[in-house]
Design a protein around this motif. Structure first.
Motif, mmCIF file in Angstrom:
data_model
loop_
_atom_site.group_PDB
_atom_site.id
_atom_site.type_symbol
_atom_site.label_atom_id
_atom_site.label_comp_id
_atom_site.label_asym_id
_atom_site.label_seq_id
_atom_site.Cartn_x
_atom_site.Cartn_y
_atom_site.Cartn_z
ATOM 1 N N LEU A 413 5.294 40.596 38.692
ATOM 2 C CA LEU A 413 5.628 42.020 38.689
ATOM 3 C C LEU A 413 6.696 42.311 37.642
ATOM 4 O O LEU A 413 6.662 43.331 36.956
ATOM 5 C CB LEU A 413 6.131 42.444 40.082
ATOM 6 N N ASN A 414 7.639 41.383 37.510
ATOM 7 C CA ASN A 414 8.738 41.572 36.565
ATOM 8 C C ASN A 414 9.269 40.198 36.185
ATOM 9 O O ASN A 414 9.343 39.301 37.025
ATOM 10 C CB ASN A 414 9.857 42.411 37.195
ATOM 11 N N ARG A 415 9.631 40.011 34.893
ATOM 12 C CA ARG A 415 10.114 38.697 34.483
ATOM 13 C C ARG A 415 11.019 38.820 33.266
ATOM 14 O O ARG A 415 10.777 39.637 32.383
ATOM 15 C CB ARG A 415 8.936 37.776 34.163
ATOM 16 N N SER A 416 12.084 38.017 33.278
ATOM 17 C CA SER A 416 13.001 37.961 32.143
ATOM 18 C C SER A 416 13.561 36.548 32.066
ATOM 19 O O SER A 416 13.216 35.680 32.887
ATOM 20 C CB SER A 416 14.135 38.973 32.305
ATOM 21 N N ALA A 417 14.447 36.330 31.113
ATOM 22 C CA ALA A 417 15.052 35.002 30.972
ATOM 23 C C ALA A 417 15.954 34.661 32.146
ATOM 24 O O ALA A 417 16.221 33.491 32.418
ATOM 25 C CB ALA A 417 15.835 34.930 29.661
ATOM 26 N N GLN A 418 16.421 35.700 32.864
ATOM 27 C CA GLN A 418 17.356 35.472 33.969
ATOM 28 C C GLN A 418 16.677 35.385 35.333
ATOM 29 O O GLN A 418 17.278 34.925 36.302
ATOM 30 C CB GLN A 418 18.409 36.595 34.021
ATOM 31 N N GLY A 419 15.470 35.897 35.458
ATOM 32 C CA GLY A 419 14.842 35.883 36.772
ATOM 33 C C GLY A 419 13.462 36.508 36.748
ATOM 34 O O GLY A 419 12.997 37.022 35.721
ATOM 35 N N ALA A 420 12.808 36.464 37.906
ATOM 36 C CA ALA A 420 11.448 37.004 38.003
ATOM 37 C C ALA A 420 11.154 37.443 39.419
ATOM 38 O O ALA A 420 11.830 37.031 40.373
ATOM 39 C CB ALA A 420 10.435 35.950 37.554
ATOM 40 N N ILE A 421 10.121 38.315 39.556
ATOM 41 C CA ILE A 421 9.607 38.730 40.857
ATOM 42 C C ILE A 421 8.105 38.480 40.852
ATOM 43 O O ILE A 421 7.373 39.019 40.002
ATOM 44 C CB ILE A 421 9.894 40.219 41.139
ATOM 45 N N PHE A 422 7.644 37.636 41.785
ATOM 46 C CA PHE A 422 6.227 37.329 41.925
ATOM 47 C C PHE A 422 5.703 37.983 43.206
ATOM 48 O O PHE A 422 6.353 37.940 44.257
ATOM 49 C CB PHE A 422 6.002 35.822 41.975
ATOM 50 N N VAL A 423 4.481 38.558 43.105
ATOM 51 C CA VAL A 423 3.931 39.333 44.217
ATOM 52 C C VAL A 423 2.484 38.933 44.467
ATOM 53 O O VAL A 423 1.719 38.674 43.527
ATOM 54 C CB VAL A 423 4.002 40.845 43.917
#
Length: 686
Positions: A413-423
């Protein structure tokens, strides 16, 4: 030499001049610096022998303010929050002094049990959860042994400080619990107490009564002397105790609100807006109108709370506009911009990861392999929720597209070098009718001319009435309402008006009779003027205080009226109907039990009547007797005994609640405060 001789000849004069200059310097420093010659200039309050320092108080206030902002409560009056913080600090000192006097302490074992042991407290568990750890013991280990987890002392410094603060709070909590347990265990109902509690409400007496109010007699016929007032005052002086200096005043608070001319102009403006909305598609024609607030939303009917707006949307065609609605000086208009069938909500499982891409990839592989959330969340930086419903109404099209295109596994759903959200999508609800609407609001504010006119009129009144006596005497004639108020140095507001602490401070800077300038820059919608009436020093309000004098006079006069009415009716009839005829009243009935505080139809605090009924014999005419506001003759016409006896536990609980340990606990802080000399000096600083 001649110059020296001249100086010597003027030595006395120079001494006087230097002395006066030095005195002026000292007085100036005293007045400006905050009482450093006769006390601690940084002390905002004293509780017994304990001082509250200004910097200490300011730190606590800033903490409380930040906590309020974190909860989204940004509109609280700063003076109200200061008052709350001060009250809390005073309470802490009172309780801590009591804890010290009773030698109540917390052992290391007790603290460990509450923080990381078998009896971990909810606030600790919440802290652990927010930190993303599995248990208090694990979090404690990471904080105090960071190298074991590949971290440095600097990495955990902030968390360590928070843990130590939580420990300090826990120590206080455990101490307070011990104090409460001590009180609860000390004040218990004995067998006589239980018997009394059971009997107080066991009998319900229905009485028929005739009563004549004291108001039927003229006050002038029952004069009250100063000596009688003084005697009554001495009997109940403790009722008028003043823990701190109090000042009485009158204030005029003028609402700064739109005038008729402002409202008429606003009507013209909103009609013009309405015409543009009706005659043109969309809302582009009004976007540049700086007086309007425009909110565009995609909604379901169930999202709309206003019944009239919901009804309009359900039947409107695209482009339809509601007529302007006016309420609380604000016009609102709704326009339907479009309709479509759209994705309503979705059930998902979601995992967030705070960490670099290699950690993100590792977690994603575990998710798609079916690893349980409980296992994954043992990895530091992960936090997940399963089977939760999320509304997609109003979400960006790109986000909705991701949910529609999702397969059986997890997507990013959202991802960057610092973190992510998986759905992972578990279930999509069927599409629903969605509505694109624009809600336009236009608030009518008072014009500059209106504000200036209000101020000029109020200033003219002040100029013509520069003393408290004239201020109060002529307010109504000038169209103003001069309201009485009482303030102490710790009062945050006058008469509950937001941001009016400056008025309180002014009242403590002047002498009785003074009338203030206009307070109109206080971040509220009022123009306030105050006039100081009287100053009452700490100790007791005197019998001469108007409020006290009025109350005492009424009590003494009512007692005289009661005696006169009893003498008038005593023995003049043989039944209630006869007394009712003599009194020219109607017989009425009510129920009385010994344990009640309020008697229906008669009033509260009628202890003499309650006691009389408890000892009277059914069928016997009793009275006339004096009540608080009337003379009463009554007869018990029915007496009912409770069919169910209270259990031992019920009587114990009732005793605890009304006069035992629970009652004492509820009043503990008041008891401690009344027994301690508390001086609040906030007004010198805030």
């Amino acid at each position: 030499m001649a110059a020296l001789e001249k100086i010597r000849s003027k030595a006395i004069l120079l001494t006087v001049v230097i002395g006066v200059a030095l005195l002026a310097f000292i007085l100036t420093d005293f007045l400006n610096s905050g009482r450093t010659f006769f006390g601690d200039g940084n002390t905002v309050a004293k509780v017994g022998n304990t001082k509250i320092d200004a910097m200490q108080f300011q730190h606590r206030y800033e903490q409380a303010s930040q906590e309020m902002q974190a909860r989204g409560q940004n509109s609280i009056d700063g003076a109200v929050l200061q008052s709350q913080v001060m009250s809390q600090m005073i309470q802490e000192i009172l309780l801590n002094d009591e804890l010290d006097a009773l030698d109540i302490d917390v052992t290391d074992e007790e603290l460990s049990d509450a923080m990381v042991g078998k009896n971990v407290r909810p606030q600790v568990l919440q802290f652990v959860q927010q930190a993303g750890m599995q248990s208090p013991a694990e979090l404690h280990d990471m904080i105090f042994n960071p190298t074991k987890y590949g971290m440095t002392d600097a990495d955990v410094a902030q968390m360590k400080n928070l843990w130590i603060d939580l420990e300090d709070d826990m120590v206080q909590t455990l101490k307070y619990e011990k104090l409460q347990a001590l009180i609860m265990g000390t004040i218990q109902a004995n067998d006589l107490d239980k018997k009394e509690m059971a009997s107080e409400n066991a009998t319900t007496n229905t009485i028929a009564y005739a009563r004549v109010n004291y108001s039927t007699l003229k006050n002038d016929d029952y004069p009250v002397s100063d000596s009688e007032i003084a005697q009554k005052y001495n009997e109940q002086k403790e009722l008028y105790k003043l823990p701190e200096e109090m000042r009485t005043a009158h204030i005029i608070a003028v609402n700064i609100s739109p005038s008729t001319a402002d409202l008429n102009q606003a009507q013209e403006n909103i009609n013009e807006v309405y015409t543009k909305l009706v005659s043109t598609p969309g809302i582009d024609e009004i976007r540049n109108n700086g007086d309007l607030v425009i909110n565009e939303n995609k909604v379901r009917l169930t999202d709309v709370r206003q019944n009239d707006v919901r009804d309009f949307i359900s039947r409107a065609a695209i482009g339809d506009v509601t007529s302007p609605k006016f309420q609380s000086n604000t016009y609102t208009i709704t326009k339907l911009l479009g309709k479509e069938m759209g994705l309503d909500s979705v059930n998902v499982s979601m995992m967030s990861i705070a960490g670099a891409s290699n950690l993100q990839d590792s977690v994603l592989n575990l998710l798609n392999a079916g690893t349980a959330y409980a296992e994954i969340q043992k990895i530091q930086g992960t936090q997940g929720m399963e089977n939760i419903w999320q509304s997609l109404v109003g979400a960006p099209d790109s986000t909705i597209a991701k949910f529609k295109a999702a397969g059986k596994g997890y997507f990013t759903l959202n991802r960057s070098a610092q973190g992510a959200i998986f759905v992972k999508v578990n279930e999509l609800k069927p599409q629903k009718q969605l509505y694109d609407i624009a809600q336009i609001s236009y608030t009518v504010y008072p014009s500059t001319k209106t504000t200036e006119d209000l101020r000029d009129s109020l200033q003219a009144f002040i100029t013509a009435n520069p003393t408290t006596e004239l201020f109060v005497q002529n307010a109504a004639k000038a169209g103003y309402n001069a309201l009485p108020t009482r303030v102490t140095s710790s009062t945050p507001q006058v008469n509950g008006i937001e941001n009016s602490r400056e008025v309180v401070k002014w009242l403590f800077e002047v002498e009785p009779g003074a009338v203030s300038a206009i307070f109109d820059k206080q971040n509220n919608d009022k123009m306030i003027v105050a006039a100081l009436d009287k100053v009452y020093e700490k100790g007791y309000m005197p019998a001469s205080a108007p409020e006290v004098n009025m109350e005492l006079t009424a009590e003494v006069r009512n007692a005289k009226k009661g005696d006169a009415l009893i003498a008038q009716y005593q023995g003049k009839a043989s039944d209630i109907a006869g007394y009712a005829k003599l009194m020219d009243v109607t017989v009425d009935t009510t129920q009385v039990t010994f344990g009640q505080n309020y008697i229906g139809k008669i009033g509260a605090g009628e202890s003499e009547l309650t006691a009389s009924v408890a000892t009277a014999q059914p069928g016997t005419v009793v009275g006339p007797i004096k009540a608080n506001t009337s003379v009463i003759v009554y007869q018990i016409v029915n007496q009912e005994q409770s069919k169910r006896e209270l259990t031992d536990m019920e009587t114990s609980q009732q005793f605890a609640r009304t006069r035992g340990n629970q009652m004492v606990m509820n009043q503990a802080l008041n008891i401690l405060r009344n027994a301690t000399d508390v001086e609040n000096m906030m007004i010198r600083f805030f």
